[in-house]
Design a protein around this motif. Structure first.
Motif, short mmCIF file in Angstrom:
data_model
loop_
_atom_site.label_atom_id
_atom_site.label_comp_id
_atom_site.label_asym_id
_atom_site.label_seq_id
_atom_site.Cartn_x
_atom_site.Cartn_y
_atom_site.Cartn_z
N LEU A 107 3.06 0.44 3.17
CA LEU A 107 2.57 -0.54 4.13
C LEU A 107 2.56 -1.91 3.48
N ILE A 108 3.20 -2.88 4.11
CA ILE A 108 3.28 -4.25 3.58
C ILE A 108 2.31 -5.10 4.38
N ASN A 109 1.27 -5.60 3.69
CA ASN A 109 0.22 -6.40 4.34
C ASN A 109 0.21 -7.81 3.77
N SER A 110 -0.17 -8.73 4.62
CA SER A 110 -0.28 -10.12 4.18
C SER A 110 -1.52 -10.28 3.29
N THR A 111 -1.36 -11.01 2.20
CA THR A 111 -2.50 -11.22 1.30
C THR A 111 -3.60 -12.03 1.98
N SER A 112 -3.20 -12.98 2.79
CA SER A 112 -4.19 -13.81 3.48
C SER A 112 -4.90 -13.06 4.60
N ASN A 113 -4.26 -12.07 5.16
CA ASN A 113 -4.87 -11.29 6.26
C ASN A 113 -4.58 -9.80 6.02
N PRO A 114 -5.36 -9.13 5.18
CA PRO A 114 -5.05 -7.73 4.81
C PRO A 114 -5.06 -6.77 6.00
N ASN A 115 -5.72 -7.10 7.07
CA ASN A 115 -5.82 -6.19 8.21
C ASN A 115 -4.56 -6.20 9.08
N VAL A 116 -3.63 -7.11 8.82
CA VAL A 116 -2.40 -7.20 9.60
C VAL A 116 -1.26 -6.57 8.82
N SER A 117 -0.64 -5.54 9.40
CA SER A 117 0.50 -4.87 8.77
C SER A 117 1.78 -5.54 9.21
N LEU A 118 2.50 -6.09 8.25
CA LEU A 118 3.74 -6.77 8.57
C LEU A 118 4.92 -5.81 8.69
N ALA A 119 4.88 -4.76 7.94
CA ALA A 119 5.98 -3.79 7.97
C ALA A 119 5.47 -2.45 7.46
N CYS A 120 6.19 -1.40 7.88
CA CYS A 120 5.88 -0.04 7.42
C CYS A 120 7.20 0.69 7.23
N VAL A 121 7.38 1.21 6.05
CA VAL A 121 8.58 2.00 5.77
C VAL A 121 8.15 3.29 5.08
N GLY B 179 0.84 -1.19 0.00
CA GLY B 179 0.00 0.00 0.00
C GLY B 179 0.88 1.25 0.00
N ILE B 180 0.83 2.03 -1.07
CA ILE B 180 1.70 3.19 -1.25
C ILE B 180 0.88 4.47 -1.05
N GLU B 181 1.38 5.35 -0.18
CA GLU B 181 0.72 6.62 0.09
C GLU B 181 1.75 7.74 -0.03
N VAL B 182 1.47 8.71 -0.90
CA VAL B 182 2.36 9.85 -1.11
C VAL B 182 1.70 11.09 -0.53
N THR B 183 2.42 11.80 0.29
CA THR B 183 1.91 13.03 0.91
C THR B 183 2.86 14.18 0.61
N ALA B 184 2.31 15.37 0.52
CA ALA B 184 3.10 16.59 0.33
C ALA B 184 2.58 17.64 1.29
N TYR B 185 3.48 18.17 2.11
CA TYR B 185 3.14 19.17 3.11
C TYR B 185 2.00 18.69 4.01
N GLY B 186 2.04 17.39 4.31
CA GLY B 186 1.07 16.79 5.22
C GLY B 186 -0.24 16.40 4.58
#
Length: 765
Positions: free
Chosen positions: A143-157, A76-83
């Protein structure tokens, strides 16, 4: 549509700001570090270089990461500018041919050098202004989410984005440095030409401008997460703190540290294999951020070589280390760099003064210049040089205070610690001693003449040596240098010693700048109204900047949009204010050089200092001696004040030098008064006027006048009623002519036997 609605109001402003950045033929967005934004993240990156070029729809990336994730995932990719979020996208590696290597993900080290093609619709959703505004405050979070359980975030960078344009320009630094330097030179030249009022105003404004530049640099030295545009803008003024990158000097600093038992940092040499995080505003909540900082607080207390954050797999630089990294200086070389440039500054100043003295003498000898040009400087140039050195110490005191105290916490090498102790306590002691001398001299002047300006400005030794501490203030505010030194010291202590707590620094700076603003506004200590307005405006802007720092520190837990907008406002405010100050100082400098009488541009200072300064050179020989005698400023009087020589001591207190009693032979009485009777004319028409120096009208002239510089002739004639001395009989024109011929015989005779007391102590004897 929401994103374009936000950028439309800022389009004109940001387009104007983009003019400060160099033009680039290639549009791009890049990132050079990847940071974790989640506790217990299953993915950390040791190297992260990503470049996106919208013209060819290509994203190139080189990633070295360590993953403990296994199985199919989605990004899941999210781009923000000035918040403000401007792009949200979900990628499935199993359906994207460019990411087949991540389907499924396996545990271990990931080396991903690859190119990724984006579709035109995705590229079109990025506002075009993002490629042109300097120091883009934008982030991309994955946000890296498991395909089998989308509600669980495995990592965030997350990664900070840049478009390659910045307001950190060498031209800005050079322009500000040149204007400040020209103003200081102009003040010195006009002072040598006798335009004291112009010299004082130009020097005062130049020093205030220099202090404002240092305040801007200090903002960048704080450990507060600053928006990118604030980091870049403040980096323009790091020259005022001696933070200037020169390759061979960095080699010298590294060699010196190794030779004295230190271990130099090598962060700049590992950029090809190491990701460096320049700390700035994060999109994570303040609660989570504070928890992470507290968890790794022991690591952040260590030296720069231990700034590796195992949680994110990157080096973290902030505060003074952030400034050093952006200046391409190893953090372990920061102290020596500032110290070396301060010493170089002092050396070239001495060299310039010595060469100017030699040049003036050579020009006079060749008759290229009139002999009265820069006469006071040429006769007393060593005393003038002492005053210049004191001024250089005052200018460099904020820089060395911060660098020396910061070195105490870093311990780069034992020899550097010793250097820090020597320069910090040496400069502090020197300025405290000079401030003490000014206060003692001013108090003595008040006791003797009911006016602090009398001795502060009439005695050349005091003016040349200590004038740098008080000429910018009105005479009655001579003490204001003490609050200024305390302001510099306390501010430097919080910047240098609180590098692990940006919030503490922000709160302290708000209090310090508020006290400085209130104090300067109430006391208005500077010499006149324009100078007060100039300096109070600087204090007001510094206070507003401190409030901005409190916002950047996240104390108010404001939305990211507020922080981004405040960062832009910070830049616009300070850029405009700096431009105004530069123009004012530049105009004053140009007028000082081109106008025949630049003093006509300024109103006389209300403390009447000009009358004391001008009296040093504008009196004739007889009137000079008479004025000195009448005011009680004879040779012995100045010796009594201990203002001439270099034997000044800490114990020079007025209590140790009481005024002479009425029974002594001194010219001074208690209370002090002029020995000339104001009821008598200065030049009596006849020869029967009683002498004001007699104790009565019938008695003889006193046997000794220790404070008189007028030569005594015809010692046998004691009945002379002349108020000038006992050597001239009534109506004796021939003796008066002989007296004048003797005093005007030659400059050598006058300098030896009738030196003006207004010039003693400045190298004239």
């Amino acid at each position: 549509m929401k994103s374009s609605g936000f950028f439309s109001p800022l389009l004109l402003l940001l387009s104007f700001l983009s003019l400060l950045a160099p033009a680039s033929a290639i549009r791009l967005i890049e990132s050079k570090s990847l940071n974790t934004c989640q506790d217990n993240s299953s993915l950390t990156a040791r190297l992260f270089n990503v470049v996106f070029t919208p013209d060819n729809l290509t994203m190139t990336f080189d990633i070295v990461a360590v993953s403990s994730i296994q199985g199919n995932v989605t990004f899941g990719i999210e781009v923000t500018a000035y918040g403000l979020a401007i792009l949200h996208e979900t990628l499935d590696p199993c359906t994207s041919p460019d990411l087949n290597g991540l389907c499924p993900m396996v545990a271990g080290q990931l080396d991903i050098p690859s190119n990724l093609k984006l579709d035109q619709d995705t590229v079109n959703r990025i506002p075009g202004i993002a490629y042109g505004v300097p120091d883009l405050d934008a982030n991309v979070k994955v946000l890296i989410n498991s395909t089998s359980n989308p509600n669980v975030s495995l990592a965030c960078v997350e990664a900070s984005l840049s478009n390659g344009k910045t307001v950190d320009q060498k031209g800005v630094g050079w322009a500000t440095a040149v204007v400040a330097g020209l103003a200081l030179v102009a003040s010195a030249v006009t002072s040598g030409l006798g335009h004291s009022n112009t010299a004082t105003h130009v020097a005062s404004n130049a020093l205030s401008l220099f202090g404002y530049f240092q305040a801007q640099a200090i903002v960048g030295l704080t450990a507060i997460p600053l928006p990118p545009i604030v980091q870049s803008w403040t980096q323009n003024f790091d020259w005022s703190m001696g933070i200037i990158e020169v390759d061979f000097m960095q080699s010298i600093a590294t060699w010196y540290q190794k030779s004295t038992g230190g271990t130099p940092a090598t962060l700049l040499n590992t950029l090809a294999t190491t990701s460096v995080q320049v700390e700035k505003r994060s999109l994570t909540s303040m609660v989570k951020r504070t928890a992470r900082l507290m968890a790794r607080a022991p690591a952040l207390l260590k030296r720069s070589s231990d700034d590796f954050d195992s949680a994110s797999g990157t080096y973290i630089v902030k505060g003074m280390k952030r400034v050093a990294f952006r200046a391409e200086i190893e953090s372990t070389n920061l102290f020596l760099t500032g110290l070396i440039f301060f010493c170089v500054f002092i050396f070239f100043t001495i060299l310039f003064v010595a060469l100017f003295k030699a040049g003036c003498e050579f020009a006079v000898k060749r008759e290229w210049m009139r002999s009265d040009r820069f006469q006071e400087f040429r006769n007393g140039w060593l005393t003038v040089l002492k005053g210049i050195m004191f001024r250089m110490v005052l200018i460099g005191y904020p820089q060395m205070t911060i660098l020396c105290m910061w070195e105490f916490t870093q311990n780069d090498s034992p020899a550097e610690i010793i250097l820090g102790v020597f320069f910090f306590f040496g400069m502090t002691g020197t300025l405290v001693w000079a401030a003490t001398k000014v206060i003692l001299i001013a108090r003595r002047s008040v006791n003797m003449h009911n006016n602090p300006a009398y001795i502060l400005y009439s005695d050349p030794s005091a003016l040349n040596k200590w004038g740098f501490l008080y000429v910018q203030f009105r005479a009655s505010a001579y003490y204001f240098i003490v609050p200024m030194l305390l302001y510099i010291l306390i501010k430097g202590m919080f910047i240098a010693l609180a590098q692990n707590s940006g919030t503490l620094q922000a709160a302290a700076l708000v209090v310090i700048e508020a006290v400085a603003l209130v104090g300067s506004s109430v006391l208005r200590p500077w010499m006149d109204k324009p100078t007060n307005s100039f300096n109070i405006s600087i204090c007001a802007v510094n206070f507003v900047n401190a409030v901005f720092l409190l916002i950047f520190a996240g104390v108010f837990d404001q939305p990211g949009l507020v922080t981004g907008v405040v960062g832009v406002v910070f830049f616009v405010l300070n850029a405009a204010f700096s431009l105004v100050l530069l123009i004012l100082v530049l105009i004053a400098t140009i007028y000082a050089f081109i106008r025949k009488n630049p003093d006509a541009r300024y109103q006389p200072v209300a403390d009447d200092r000009a009358s004391f300064i001008k009296s040093q050179t504008q009196l004739t020989t007889e009137l000079d001696a008479l004025g000195a005698t009448a005011r009680g400023d004879g040779k012995e009087g100045f010796k009594q004040l201990d203002l001439e020589g270099d034997d000044d001591s800490w114990s020079s207190d007025p209590a140790h030098h009481p005024l002479p009693s009425s029974n002594s032979n001194s010219t001074y009485r208690d209370p002090p008064r002029s020995p000339v009777d104001p009821s008598l004319p200065l030049f009596p028409a006849g020869g029967h006027a009683p002498s004001p120096y007699r104790d009565d009208h019938s008695g003889p002239y006193p046997e000794s006048r220790p404070n008189s510089d007028i030569p005594l002739m015809n010692q046998g004639n004691r009945g002379s009623p002349s108020p000038y001395g006992r050597g001239l009989p009534n109506n004796s024109t021939s003796n008066l002519s002989a007296y004048r011929m003797q005093n005007n015989a030659s400059p050598a005779f006058r300098s030896k036997n009738n030196a003006s007391p207004w010039q003693r102590g400045a190298g004239y004897e």
